[in-house]
Write a protein that holds these residues in place. Structure first.
Motif, PDB file in Angstrom:
ATOM      1  N   LEU A 185       0.866  -1.177   0.000  1.00 33.36           N
ATOM      2  CA  LEU A 185       0.000   0.000   0.000  1.00 33.36           C
ATOM      3  C   LEU A 185       0.899   1.222   0.000  1.00 33.36           C
ATOM      4  CD1 LEU A 185      -2.938   1.148   0.283  1.00 33.36           C
ATOM      5  CD2 LEU A 185      -2.506   1.229   2.756  1.00 33.36           C
ATOM      6  N   VAL A 186       0.735   2.078  -1.010  1.00 36.14           N
ATOM      7  CA  VAL A 186       1.527   3.301  -1.136  1.00 36.14           C
ATOM      8  C   VAL A 186       0.606   4.479  -0.854  1.00 36.14           C
ATOM      9  CG1 VAL A 186       3.003   4.688  -2.636  1.00 36.14           C
ATOM     10  CG2 VAL A 186       2.940   2.180  -2.905  1.00 36.14           C
ATOM     11  N   ILE A 187       0.901   5.221   0.217  1.00 35.65           N
ATOM     12  CA  ILE A 187       0.069   6.354   0.617  1.00 35.65           C
ATOM     13  C   ILE A 187       0.654   7.631   0.035  1.00 35.65           C
ATOM     14  CG2 ILE A 187      -0.835   7.673   2.568  1.00 35.65           C
ATOM     15  CD1 ILE A 187      -0.337   5.076   4.267  1.00 35.65           C
ATOM     16  N   VAL A 188      -0.212   8.376  -0.654  1.00 37.56           N
ATOM     17  CA  VAL A 188       0.170   9.654  -1.240  1.00 37.56           C
ATOM     18  C   VAL A 188      -0.753  10.717  -0.646  1.00 37.56           C
ATOM     19  CG1 VAL A 188       0.393  10.970  -3.379  1.00 37.56           C
ATOM     20  CG2 VAL A 188       0.839   8.509  -3.378  1.00 37.56           C
ATOM     21  N   GLY A 189      -0.194  11.632   0.124  1.00 35.40           N
ATOM     22  CA  GLY A 189      -0.997  12.650   0.800  1.00 35.40           C
ATOM     23  C   GLY A 189      -1.538  13.707  -0.139  1.00 35.40           C
ATOM     24  N   GLY A 190      -2.712  14.208   0.211  1.00 38.31           N
ATOM     25  CA  GLY A 190      -3.328  15.284  -0.549  1.00 38.31           C
ATOM     26  C   GLY A 190      -3.519  16.524   0.298  1.00 38.31           C
ATOM     27  N   GLU A 191      -3.434  16.366   1.565  1.00 35.06           N
ATOM     28  CA  GLU A 191      -3.533  17.462   2.523  1.00 35.06           C
ATOM     29  C   GLU A 191      -2.629  17.077   3.683  1.00 35.06           C
ATOM     30  OE1 GLU A 191      -7.500  16.447   4.952  1.00 35.06           O
ATOM     31  OE2 GLU A 191      -7.847  16.772   2.807  1.00 35.06           O
ATOM     32  N   LYS A 192      -2.610  17.871   4.721  1.00 38.42           N
ATOM     33  CA  LYS A 192      -1.744  17.564   5.852  1.00 38.42           C
ATOM     34  C   LYS A 192      -2.083  16.170   6.387  1.00 38.42           C
ATOM     35  CE  LYS A 192      -0.023  19.429  10.163  1.00 38.42           C
ATOM     36  NZ  LYS A 192       1.380  19.305   9.858  1.00 38.42           N
ATOM     37  N   VAL A 193      -1.087  15.305   6.393  1.00 40.13           N
ATOM     38  CA  VAL A 193      -1.275  13.925   6.807  1.00 40.13           C
ATOM     39  C   VAL A 193      -1.073  13.833   8.315  1.00 40.13           C
ATOM     40  CG1 VAL A 193      -0.371  11.572   6.550  1.00 40.13           C
ATOM     41  CG2 VAL A 193      -0.518  13.075   4.561  1.00 40.13           C
ATOM     42  N   PRO A 194      -2.026  13.240   9.036  1.00 38.15           N
ATOM     43  CA  PRO A 194      -1.876  13.134  10.492  1.00 38.15           C
ATOM     44  C   PRO A 194      -0.721  12.222  10.882  1.00 38.15           C
ATOM     45  CG  PRO A 194      -3.885  12.018   9.754  1.00 38.15           C
ATOM     46  CD  PRO A 194      -3.283  12.670   8.558  1.00 38.15           C
ATOM     47  N   PHE A 195      -0.190  12.439  12.068  1.00 38.52           N
ATOM     48  CA  PHE A 195       0.981  11.709  12.537  1.00 38.52           C
ATOM     49  C   PHE A 195       0.742  10.207  12.603  1.00 38.52           C
ATOM     50  CE2 PHE A 195       4.099  10.225  15.684  1.00 38.52           C
ATOM     51  CZ  PHE A 195       5.258  10.641  15.032  1.00 38.52           C
ATOM     52  N   ASP A 196      -0.507   9.786  12.849  1.00 35.52           N
ATOM     53  CA  ASP A 196      -0.754   8.343  12.939  1.00 35.52           C
ATOM     54  C   ASP A 196      -0.498   7.625  11.615  1.00 35.52           C
ATOM     55  OD1 ASP A 196      -3.096   9.513  11.918  1.00 35.52           O
ATOM     56  OD2 ASP A 196      -4.391   7.978  12.784  1.00 35.52           O
ATOM     57  N   VAL A 197      -0.541   8.331  10.482  1.00 36.72           N
ATOM     58  CA  VAL A 197      -0.187   7.722   9.197  1.00 36.72           C
ATOM     59  C   VAL A 197       1.314   7.423   9.180  1.00 36.72           C
ATOM     60  CG1 VAL A 197      -0.035   8.095   6.700  1.00 36.72           C
ATOM     61  CG2 VAL A 197      -2.113   8.747   7.938  1.00 36.72           C
TER      62      VAL A 197
END
Length: 180
Positions: A108-120
């Motif tokens: 799974l590759v996560i690509v942020g679109g807005e401020k990503v929370p620390f738990d990510v």
């Protein structure tokens, strides 16, 4: 549910109006550079339609999903989680470890679109930076996928194509597969 060796791109967050084009390009880049599917936030329906239209015309397989619970998707993912961020480890330092993990399980590759929370950041097996300089998340995804697949994605064959782009030195040539 994911398949063994599947690569899934999760677009984390989407601000309608502001992120429409970028979210669409995350999906198009994921498709073109070897991912098997993309998951968009539920409010990115137009991006889903556009990527599905491109897949219908230029081939697949590729799946686009909408998801209301991105945090749960990350927490419940049964495989390796990579978060692309300029604050992560250098891609060139960790790419071989990620590639090795991907031979064993889905990615799974996560690509942020807005401020990503620390738990990510905490949920990720790797927080990976494609340079530690500000740049486009689409560029980061493209470089990451190219390194993951060692360039093999550039020679991919597509199924069910209605249109084929013929490479040439100048100009544009798009034909039906039968006219190659």
């Amino acid at each position: 549910m994911q398949n063994e060796n599947e690569v899934i791109v999760l677009r984390y967050g989407h601000r309608p109006g502001r992120d429409d084009r970028m979210t669409t390009h995350v999906g198009l880049t994921a498709r073109a550079l070897g991912a098997d599917r993309v998951i968009f936030p539920s409010n990115a329906g137009q991006a889903k339609e556009t990527v599905e239209d491109i897949t219908d015309r230029f081939g697949g397989p590729f799946t686009v999903e909408l998801d209301d619970s991105q945090g749960a998707t990350i927490r419940n993912f049964d495989g390796t989680v990579v978060h692309l961020t300029m604050y992560g480890e250098e891609v060139q330092t960790v790419e071989s470890d990620i590639r090795a993990a991907h031979t064993e399980e889905p990615l799974l590759v996560i690509v942020g679109g807005e401020k990503v929370p620390f738990d990510v950041y905490e949920a990720a097996d790797w927080n990976v930076g494609v340079t530690n300089q500000p740049h486009s998340e689409v560029a980061g995804l493209a470089v990451f996928l190219d390194r993951l697949f060692s360039g093999r994605e550039l020679d991919r064959e597509w199924e069910n194509q209605e249109r084929v782009v013929l490479p040439q030195k100048q100009g544009k040539k798009v034909v039906s597969p039968d006219d190659r």
